[in-house]
Every structure is written in structure tokens, then in C-alpha cells.
Design an enzyme around this catalytic site. Structure first.
Site, PDB file in Angstrom:
ATOM      1  N   MET A 208      -7.957   8.670   9.295  1.00  0.00           N
ATOM      2  CA  MET A 208      -8.627   8.990   8.025  1.00  0.00           C
ATOM      3  C   MET A 208      -9.588  10.163   8.193  1.00  0.00           C
ATOM      4  O   MET A 208     -10.640  10.211   7.552  1.00  0.00           O
ATOM      5  CB  MET A 208      -9.421   7.772   7.512  1.00  0.00           C
ATOM      6  CG  MET A 208      -8.574   6.539   7.327  1.00  0.00           C
ATOM      7  SD  MET A 208      -9.548   5.138   6.772  1.00  0.00           S
ATOM      8  CE  MET A 208     -10.416   4.695   8.257  1.00  0.00           C
TER       9      MET A 208
ATOM     10  N   ASP B 157       0.813  -1.227   0.000  1.00  0.00           N
ATOM     11  CA  ASP B 157       0.000   0.000   0.000  1.00  0.00           C
ATOM     12  C   ASP B 157       0.837   1.264   0.000  1.00  0.00           C
ATOM     13  O   ASP B 157       2.037   1.226   0.213  1.00  0.00           O
ATOM     14  CB  ASP B 157      -0.810   0.041   1.303  1.00  0.00           C
ATOM     15  CG  ASP B 157      -2.037  -0.829   1.215  1.00  0.00           C
ATOM     16  OD1 ASP B 157      -2.404  -1.186   0.102  1.00  0.00           O
ATOM     17  OD2 ASP B 157      -2.609  -1.121   2.284  1.00  0.00           O
TER      18      ASP B 157
ATOM     19  N   LYS C 141      -3.363   3.941  -3.489  1.00  0.00           N
ATOM     20  CA  LYS C 141      -3.968   4.978  -4.325  1.00  0.00           C
ATOM     21  C   LYS C 141      -2.912   5.567  -5.246  1.00  0.00           C
ATOM     22  O   LYS C 141      -1.723   5.452  -5.004  1.00  0.00           O
ATOM     23  CB  LYS C 141      -4.546   6.064  -3.435  1.00  0.00           C
ATOM     24  CG  LYS C 141      -5.820   5.576  -2.798  1.00  0.00           C
ATOM     25  CD  LYS C 141      -6.566   6.671  -2.095  1.00  0.00           C
ATOM     26  CE  LYS C 141      -7.739   6.044  -1.388  1.00  0.00           C
ATOM     27  NZ  LYS C 141      -7.882   6.451  -0.027  1.00  0.00           N
TER      28      LYS C 141
HETATM   29  N1  SAH Z   1      -3.735   0.140   9.472  1.00  0.00           N
HETATM   30  C1  SAH Z   1      -3.265   1.477   9.669  1.00  0.00           C
HETATM   31  C2  SAH Z   1      -4.341   2.515   9.426  1.00  0.00           C
HETATM   32  C3  SAH Z   1      -4.878   2.532   8.024  1.00  0.00           C
HETATM   33  S1  SAH Z   1      -6.089   3.748   7.781  1.00  0.00           S
HETATM   34  C4  SAH Z   1      -2.650   1.599  11.064  1.00  0.00           C
HETATM   35  O1  SAH Z   1      -2.807   0.695  11.886  1.00  0.00           O
HETATM   36  O2  SAH Z   1      -1.983   2.592  11.318  1.00  0.00           O
HETATM   37  C5  SAH Z   1      -5.122   5.072   7.149  1.00  0.00           C
HETATM   38  C6  SAH Z   1      -5.068   6.207   8.140  1.00  0.00           C
HETATM   39  O3  SAH Z   1      -4.124   5.898   9.146  1.00  0.00           O
HETATM   40  C7  SAH Z   1      -4.587   7.512   7.560  1.00  0.00           C
HETATM   41  O4  SAH Z   1      -5.644   8.234   6.965  1.00  0.00           O
HETATM   42  C8  SAH Z   1      -4.061   8.217   8.779  1.00  0.00           C
HETATM   43  O5  SAH Z   1      -5.087   8.782   9.530  1.00  0.00           O
HETATM   44  C9  SAH Z   1      -3.496   7.067   9.580  1.00  0.00           C
HETATM   45  N2  SAH Z   1      -2.040   6.896   9.366  1.00  0.00           N
HETATM   46  C10 SAH Z   1      -1.396   5.779   9.010  1.00  0.00           C
HETATM   47  N3  SAH Z   1      -0.065   5.975   8.964  1.00  0.00           N
HETATM   48  C11 SAH Z   1       0.132   7.260   9.302  1.00  0.00           C
HETATM   49  C12 SAH Z   1       1.268   8.071   9.461  1.00  0.00           C
HETATM   50  N4  SAH Z   1       2.505   7.605   9.237  1.00  0.00           N
HETATM   51  N5  SAH Z   1       1.095   9.358   9.833  1.00  0.00           N
HETATM   52  C13 SAH Z   1      -0.119   9.849  10.072  1.00  0.00           C
HETATM   53  N6  SAH Z   1      -1.233   9.137   9.937  1.00  0.00           N
HETATM   54  C14 SAH Z   1      -1.129   7.852   9.574  1.00  0.00           C
END
Ligand code: SAH
Length: 498
Positions: free
Chosen positions: A170, A35, A57
Site C-alpha cells: 500500500m 474485495d 473500492k
Molecule cells: N492481504 C493482502 C494485502 C492487502 S493490502 C496480501 O496478503 O497480499 C493491499 C496491498 O497489497 C496493495 O496496496 C499492494 O501493495 C499489495 N498487493 C496485493 N496484491 C497485489 C498484487 N497482485 N500485486 C501487487 N501488489 C499487491
């Protein structure tokens, strides 16, 4: 035969935040499906021939649907391959890992899930925000900010009653809606809020405020996705606990021009200091093969009294061939071994040879100074080294005794994509460019095009030593700092001790 699928949490960004088990799955994979939020550095650990499929994306302007992703994974596994499906953070935290697992189960495909550090906890940590704290928050709630409509599924009333830390994922596009809902349903408008953008990466950016004013600040600071929204008193602890952004090279973009095979130490050191290393390998080492001259010297090595190694590469090429010819380190038993500096002497040590002489300064001049004290005209010196090495050493030593130079490798121009670098340079985003030999300088300018030099005026050029500095100056540019010790350690010191 059916293959196997690993659904792996890759962690929030910093690639070292993957688990050991996750890394094993990367190494074992025939195919990696990944991803947008997965750190690309992780992809360097795959076995030879591993295939990569990007399903995030913006992949050729086409976002793959979850159904398409499920099909891709199942199809490859059905061919008997090992698929490692890498997801940002944890696969089960808004990662649709559950759906992928169910899909595989229904088709009888073997799978395992490897948890990861979720950004919802790890991202806060790198921003200096502990998600719970005895004095401020005794629970936490991870909430989707991806709201479908006005009457979204979230129960705002209940959320507002919670005293724990609220973390929205998100949610940046709905920040205004989130804040207004929370204030309207009873949260204090002065509740601290932090937005953490690109958490745990060198681009991490944090904006702080309150439920009332954070929306405006987010616009002023142009905060976009991916961002975590943190609501709660724990945000204030950032002042004490912000270890990551306080690292000496945090936020600095540093170009590494060494060949990829040798860049790891510098890259690693920059990362550990919080910087963003941009690998731009300007040179590639190519052994001279076949090399009858080298074979002959190895055969007749007992005629020599000294052997001088002037680089790690020189050591590697020489010993590889020595072993191929059926000899080992004992072949050098009667010779004094000279190494130009610590990296070269370490390369020798790794092959069971302790250098007799390492000059105090790591340049050819220092070798001459030290050797002229002890050489006599009966001595005979062998120097296996790069074909384009400076004449100086050989010329000076020949005044004392017999010297044979044996060319063992060439440094050729690296095949690198210059567009990324030029884009960074255009936007004035490069803080330092490190040069670790004069060929890195020459090739750097040849690759980016000498006419692009003016774009370098704001970047600080760091040189490993006087010869490299001279090469930089020959292009009419100024050396920002020269390492006082001519090693990678010296280069790091030159960058950090400002
Ligand atoms: N599975 C992931 C989340 C996926 S949803 C987890 O456990 O972290 C995607 C959302 O995660 C993004 O829109 C953002 O809000 C957050 N996110 C993931 N990685 C991030 C990062 N390095 N910095 C800030 N937000 C992050």
C-alpha cells in the site's frame, strides 16, 4: 440458527494460488463477500444460487467502511447462511481479517480463518525475487506504506538498520517519501528496488531501479496501485529467477470465442502459458427438444451400419437422450462408430465407446476420403449433428449409400457483453482472437457489429482449420495463422510457434 463465516485468503492474483481449503469454502458458500484484489475466476466455482457482494473500492463509487462490511457479514451469518469472505493475499496481512474475526467472536458467530499466499511473498516470487537468500538477506520485513502523516508511526531509523529485505504494501502513493526517508536515515542510495504492479496476473509489470531513481521511473512507467515495493539486494536475482514473465504467452490478451461449456481446455492452456484468456462465448449450444426424429433413430438404430459424430456436442446430446430412453452404449454394438477428431473421440471414450475410425485430418472431407474406400451401397449411415452443419458430408456420402442426417442441436448466438471486448479493441490491447468453428466467426462479427471490423486490423486472427479460415476470409479479413492440426492443441501451437 447462526450460520458460519470463513475468512479466506484468496492469494495474490493468480487464481490457482488459493488453497484447497479456501476453494472448499468457495464451493460451500451461500454468499461470497469479496474485495477488489480477488481474482474473479474464483467466483466461477460457487454452487448454484450463490450470492455475491462486492465490498471493494469503486463499488458504485462508494467505498464500504470496515464497520459496514462487518455488519453485512454478521447480518447474513445471522440468517443461518454460510458466508465466505474472500480477501486478496492472506487475511491477516494488512487485510483487516483480525478486526472481522473479533467482531464475529463478540457476536457469537462461528468463524474460521483460512490463510492465503500473501502478495508480500508470492508476488515477489512471480517477479523472480526470493524474499530471503543465504547470500543476500537473512530476514524480511513487511511494512505498511500507507502513511498517515509526516511523523508517521514508522520508525525509519530502525528500519534502516535492518539488513533484510523490506517489502512495503500500500505504498506506491508514498514512494517518494519512503525512498527519501530510507536514504536520509542511512540506507545506501544505490540499494536495489523493484516495484511489482499487479503481481502474479497476466498484467504483472515490474520496474527496477535504486532508492535514488525509482521514484522517477515509477512516474515514467505510470505505476499505480496495487504495487509492491521491494528494497534489497535480492532484487538482483530477478535476472536469474524470472520464470513467470518468460512464459511464452506472458502479457498476451487472447480472446476465446468458444461456448463457455467447451472453453475450459483452451482457457487453461493459455493461462498456463502465462497469457490472459478473455472469454467471449459467441455461441451457445441448444439441444433440440423434444426431438421425435432422434428418438425414432435411436429406436431403430440397428438398421444402421455406421454412425458418424462430428463434434463433442453431437456426442453429448445423442448419449444424453440414449440414456434417457433407457438404453446405454451397447445399443451401438452392431455399428461402426466414426469420430471426426480427438475431442469427439474422447467424448465417446468417456461414454465407453472407442471410435472405429478417426480420419487423419479433422474435417468432413477427410471422413469422406476414408469412408469411400470401405463403404458399399448396402451401408446405412446415421449422422446426428448440428442443424446448421455443412451439407458437404451428407451430400458426398449419399452418392455411395443411404445417409440419414438427424438434427440434434442448434448453435445460437451467445449472450455476451461486448463492451469489454470493444474497449480492449479500441485500445489495441487484443493480441490474438481464436476461432474454433465457422459459427464462432459469424457470431463474433454479428455481436461486435460488422462495422467494427476495422478495429480488428491489429489483432491476429487464429483459425482452427480451413473451414473456419474460409469464414474469416468471407468477412474480408486475413487469417494470421491456421492450425496445422485441427484441434485446440493445434490452435495453441499456432499461437506459440511464431
Ligand atoms: N492481504 C493482502 C494485502 C492487502 S493490502 C496480501 O496478503 O497480499 C493491499 C496491498 O497489497 C496493495 O496496496 C499492494 O501493495 C499489495 N498487493 C496485493 N496484491 C497485489 C498484487 N497482485 N500485486 C501487487 N501488489 C499487491
Amino acid at each position: 440458527m447462526k450460520g458460519k463465516v470463513y475468512l479466506v485468503g484468496a492469494g495474490p492474483g493468480d487464481y490457482k494460488l488459493i488453497t484447497l481449503k479456501g476453494m472448499d469454502c468457495i464451493k460451500e458458500a451461500d454468499v461470497i463477500v469479496y474485495d477488489r484484489l480477488v481474482n474473479k475466476n474464483l467466483l466461477k466455482n460457487t454452487k448454484e444460487g450463490c450470492e455475491f457482494i462486492y465490498v471493494g473500492k469503486k463499488s458504485s463509487n462508494h467505498t464500504k467502511t470496515q464497520d459496514e462490511i462487518n455488519e453485512i457479514i454478521a447480518e447474513i451469518a445471522n440468517k443461518g447462511k454460510v458466508v465466505t469472505r474472500l480477501k486478496g493475499g492472506d487475511p491477516y496481512v494488512f487485510g483487516r481479517g483480525g478486526e472481522e474475526g473479533e467482531y464475529l467472536k463478540q457476536r457469537g458467530i462461528d468463524f474460521e480463518v483460512i490463510p492465503g499466499i500473501t502478495s508480500a511473498i508470492g508476488g515477489l516470487c512471480y517477479a523472480g525475487i526470493p524474499i530471503t537468500h543465504r547470500d543476500y538477506a537473512s530476514s524480511f520485513h513487511v511494512i505498511t506504506g500507507h502513511l498517515k502523516d509526516e511523523n508517521s508511526e514508522l520508525d525509519w531509523e530502525s528500519l534502516c538498520k535492518l539488513r533484510g529485505t523490506l517489502v512495503f504494501l500500500m505504498g506506491i502513493a508514498n514512494l517518494y517519501k519512503i525512498c527519501t526517508n530510507l536514504i536520509e536515515r542511512g540506507k545506501d542510495k544505490n540499494t536495489p528496488v523493484a516495484l511489482i504492479n499487479w503481481a502474479t496476473t497476466p498484467n504483472q509489470k515490474v520496474v527496477e531501479g535504486t532508492l535514488e531513481n525509482i521514484y522517477k521511473r515509477a512516474i515514467d512507467e505510470k505505476i499505480e496501485s496495487p504495487t509492491l515495493i521491494v528494497v534489497g539486494e535480492v532484487v538482483n536475482l530477478r535476472r536469474e529467477l524470472n520464470f513467470f514473465e518468460n512464459k511464452p504467452l506472458f502479457g498476451k490478451n487472447i480472446v476465446v470465442t468458444r461456448p463457455r461449456a467447451q472453453s475450459s481446455e483452451l482457457v487453461e492452456r493459455i493461462m498456463n502459458l502465462g497469457g490472459n484468456p478473455i472469454e467471449f462465448p459467441t455461441i451457445k449450444i441448444e439441444e433440440i427438444r423434444p426431438n421425435e426424429a432422434l428418438d425414432k433413430e435411436i429406436e431403430n438404430i440397428n438398421e444402421y451400419s455406421y454412425i458418424i459424430f462430428t463434434s463433442e456436442n453431437g456426442v453429448k446430446v445423442f448419449f444424453d437422450r440414449l440414456l434417457e430412453l433407457g438404453f446405454d452404449g451397447r445399443r451401438l454394438g452392431n455399428l461402426k462408430v466414426v469420430a471426426i477428431g480427438p475431442a469427439t473421440s474422447k467424448a465417446l471414450r468417456d461414454r465407453g465407446i472407442i471410435a472405429d475410425i478417426i480420419p487423419k485430418r479433422f474435417v468432413g472431407e477427410a471422413i469422406v476420403e476414408e469412408l469411400q474406400e470401405i463403404l458399399s451401397k448396402e451401408d446405412k449411415i446415421l449422422i446426428p449433428r448440428a442443424s446448421e452443419a455443412r451439407e458437404y458430408l451428407v451430400k458426398k456420402l449419399r452418392k455411395i449409400c443411404s445417409v440419414v442426417e438427424c438434427k440434434t442441436y442448434e448453435t445460437i448466438k451467445g449472450e455476451v457483453d461486448k463492451e469489454e471486448i470493444l474497449e480492449f479493441l479500441n485500445e489495441d490491447k487484443i493480441d490474438y482472437i481464436t476461432f474454433t468453428s465457422s459459427s464462432t466467426v459469424k457470431n463474433f462479427f454479428e455481436i461486435i457489429g460488422v462495422e467494427k471490423q476495422d478495429r480488428l486490423k491489429d489483432a491476429k486472427l487464429i483459425s482452427i482449420g480451413p473451414i473456419t479460415s474460409k469464414a474469416i476470409e468471407s468477412f474480408g479479413l486475413k487469417v494470421y495463422k491456421e492450425a496445422s492440426e485441427y484441434t485446440i492443441n493445434g490452435v495453441i501451437k499456432a499461437i506459440t510457434e511464431n
